[in-house]
Scaffold this active site. Structure first.
Site, short mmCIF file in Angstrom:
data_model
loop_
_atom_site.label_atom_id
_atom_site.label_comp_id
_atom_site.label_asym_id
_atom_site.label_seq_id
_atom_site.Cartn_x
_atom_site.Cartn_y
_atom_site.Cartn_z
N HIS A 59 -26.82 -9.29 4.93
CA HIS A 59 -27.13 -9.06 3.52
C HIS A 59 -26.93 -7.57 3.21
CE1 HIS A 59 -29.90 -12.78 2.78
NE2 HIS A 59 -28.78 -13.10 3.40
N GLU A 61 -28.74 -5.41 1.71
CA GLU A 61 -29.89 -4.56 1.99
C GLU A 61 -30.00 -4.26 3.47
OE1 GLU A 61 -31.08 -7.24 -1.54
OE2 GLU A 61 -29.97 -7.46 0.33
N CYS A 89 -34.54 -10.60 -0.51
CA CYS A 89 -35.18 -11.83 0.00
C CYS A 89 -36.24 -11.44 1.02
CB CYS A 89 -34.12 -12.75 0.60
SG CYS A 89 -33.42 -12.13 2.15
N CYS A 92 -34.90 -9.60 4.11
CA CYS A 92 -34.60 -8.18 3.87
C CYS A 92 -35.86 -7.35 3.64
CB CYS A 92 -33.67 -8.06 2.68
SG CYS A 92 -32.04 -8.78 2.96
#
Length: 181
Positions: A59, A61, A89, A92
């Site tokens: 992801h 992040e 999310c 993360c």
């Protein structure tokens, strides 16, 4: 930095993050992007790498956090702010807490998967009390900043997918567009 100057920096960085999300879509990814900054200095810019690297943990992040730690040569990112075009999310959000990032700013909420609005990882006060060696204090969170602009990128990228995401409640409007602690 005073509150007005801080807001101006947040707007500038979120505009950059939204622009970066456009580039993710051009690379065959969902249009997710993240920045890690110290004041007005961008330390890292990242987009999702899930499709390109065939790895669901890539992801934007997480990529940004990993690269920022390497560039700064330290685990502790307490002097940093993370900007994301979509609410981080839960997956993360734990590294955000573990690296002690002091502020998180995002545009589009994720009531289905969000580490702030759904799972409360970013606002959980008990984590840092029970395990202060691991988890930093809950970061300041600013939600909904430039939400319409960020949503426009998603809609432009793929109106059908964006409509399904919205219809299913994966991403949605914020009820609170102010700071949370």
């Amino acid at each position: 930095m005073d509150q007005l100057a801080s807001h101006a920096v947040d707007l500038k960085m979120m505009m950059r993050c939204i622009e970066l999300s456009r580039s993710a879509a051009k690379l065959g990814e969902f249009p997710f992007a993240a920045l890690i900054c110290e004041n007005e200095d961008i330390i890292v810019e990242a987009t999702n790498r899930v499709a390109r690297e065939a790895d669901v943990t890539r992801h934007a992040e997480l990529v940004a956090i990993s690269e920022a730690q390497k560039l700064l040569g330290r685990k502790d990112l307490r002097t940093c702010t993370l900007y994301s075009n979509v609410e981080p999310c839960a997956m993360c959000s734990f590294p955000i807490r573990e690296t002690r990032i002091h502020k998180v700013v995002y545009a589009i909420g994720s009531p289905m998967m969000g580490g702030h609005s759904k799972f409360s990882v970013l606002k959980d006060l008990e984590m840092s009390k029970v395990m202060p060696e691991v988890f930093g204090d809950a970061p300041e969170v600013i939600s909904g900043l430039l939400q319409r602009e960020a949503e426009r990128v998603w809609w432009t990228w793929n109106p059908l997918i964006w409509s399904v995401i919205r219809y299913r409640g994966c991403f949605g409007p914020h009820k609170h567009k102010h700071k949370h602690k």
